[in-house]
Design a protein around this motif. Structure first.
Motif, PDB file in Angstrom:
ATOM      1  N   UNK A  90      73.421   5.331  58.203  1.00 18.51           N
ATOM      2  CA  UNK A  90      73.492   6.748  58.555  1.00 18.51           C
ATOM      3  C   UNK A  90      72.777   7.604  57.512  1.00 18.51           C
ATOM      4  N   UNK A  91      72.975   7.276  56.227  1.00 16.86           N
ATOM      5  CA  UNK A  91      72.275   8.013  55.171  1.00 16.86           C
ATOM      6  C   UNK A  91      70.766   7.875  55.338  1.00 16.86           C
ATOM      7  N   UNK A  92      70.340   6.644  55.584  1.00 18.26           N
ATOM      8  CA  UNK A  92      68.905   6.408  55.749  1.00 18.26           C
ATOM      9  C   UNK A  92      68.374   7.193  56.943  1.00 18.26           C
ATOM     10  N   UNK A  98      65.642  14.318  57.596  1.00 12.39           N
ATOM     11  CA  UNK A  98      65.257  15.325  56.595  1.00 12.39           C
ATOM     12  C   UNK A  98      63.755  15.270  56.337  1.00 12.39           C
ATOM     13  N   UNK A  99      63.234  14.069  56.203  1.00 14.09           N
ATOM     14  CA  UNK A  99      61.804  13.903  55.929  1.00 14.09           C
ATOM     15  C   UNK A  99      60.963  14.439  57.085  1.00 14.09           C
ATOM     16  N   UNK A 100      61.372  14.099  58.313  1.00 14.40           N
ATOM     17  CA  UNK A 100      60.645  14.618  59.483  1.00 14.40           C
ATOM     18  C   UNK A 100      60.721  16.139  59.529  1.00 14.40           C
ATOM     19  N   UNK A 103      58.529  17.634  56.898  1.00 23.02           N
ATOM     20  CA  UNK A 103      57.114  17.578  57.289  1.00 23.02           C
ATOM     21  C   UNK A 103      56.795  18.670  58.301  1.00 23.02           C
ATOM     22  N   UNK A 104      57.668  18.819  59.302  1.00 22.88           N
ATOM     23  CA  UNK A 104      57.458  19.859  60.304  1.00 22.88           C
ATOM     24  C   UNK A 104      57.515  21.245  59.670  1.00 22.88           C
ATOM     25  N   UNK A 105      58.477  21.457  58.770  1.00 23.75           N
ATOM     26  CA  UNK A 105      58.585  22.756  58.105  1.00 23.75           C
ATOM     27  C   UNK A 105      57.364  23.004  57.220  1.00 23.75           C
ATOM     28  N   UNK A 106      56.853  21.960  56.592  1.00 23.11           N
ATOM     29  CA  UNK A 106      55.658  22.112  55.757  1.00 23.11           C
ATOM     30  C   UNK A 106      54.473  22.571  56.601  1.00 23.11           C
TER      31      UNK A 106
END
Length: 151
Positions: A90-92, A98-100, A103-106
């Motif tokens: 679940x953490x992974x 979070x990473x996706x 990236x989208x927010x970036x």
């Protein structure tokens, strides 16, 4: 039966002598002695046997309880390991989301930065154009007022 022989022995001492010498009588006496000892041994053996068996049963119960406890601890460890594994997964998954999202927010922040830069540039151009128009208007106003005087 010994009592019966004792009465006979008291009443007829000669008979005891013959019996002592007769091997069959010795065998009977030996058999009676063995049987009486066996009865005592059987009582002791039965009592000892029962005690031993009870002790064995208690030990078996204790062993089974120990095995049950070990199985429960093993099951508990398996559950803890599985829960830990699921939490790690679940953490992974959460970090992947979070990473996706990052990236989208970036990408969106870069687009917003570009739009804001464009807005700033356009605002600056608009201000320059406004100043130019204001200067033209002043120039026209000055020239319009200056021309009638020259006539």
């Amino acid at each position: 039966m010994d009592f019966f022989f004792e009465e006979e022995s008291d009443s007829n001492p000669n008979q005891n002598e013959g019996r002592d010498k007769d091997p069959r009588m010795l065998q009977v006496e030996n058999a009676e002695a063995i049987l009486s000892r066996d009865d005592d041994v059987e009582e002791n053996f039965s009592s000892n046997d029962i005690s031993r068996r009870v002790q064995e049963l208690v030990e078996k119960i204790h062993d089974r309880r120990t095995n049950d406890q070990k199985e429960i601890e093993s099951f508990q460890q398996i559950i803890v390991d599985k829960v830990t594994e699921v939490c790690q997964q679940m953490k992974q998954d959460m970090y992947n989301v979070y990473e996706e999202n990052s990236s989208e927010m970036q990408v969106k922040l870069l687009e917003l930065t570009d739009v804001l830069e464009t807005c700033t540039r356009l605002h600056t151009e608009l201000l320059k154009a406004s100043h130019v128009l204001a200067s033209l208007q002043e120039g026209l106003t000055v020239s319009c007022t200056a021309e009638p005087m020259s006539e």
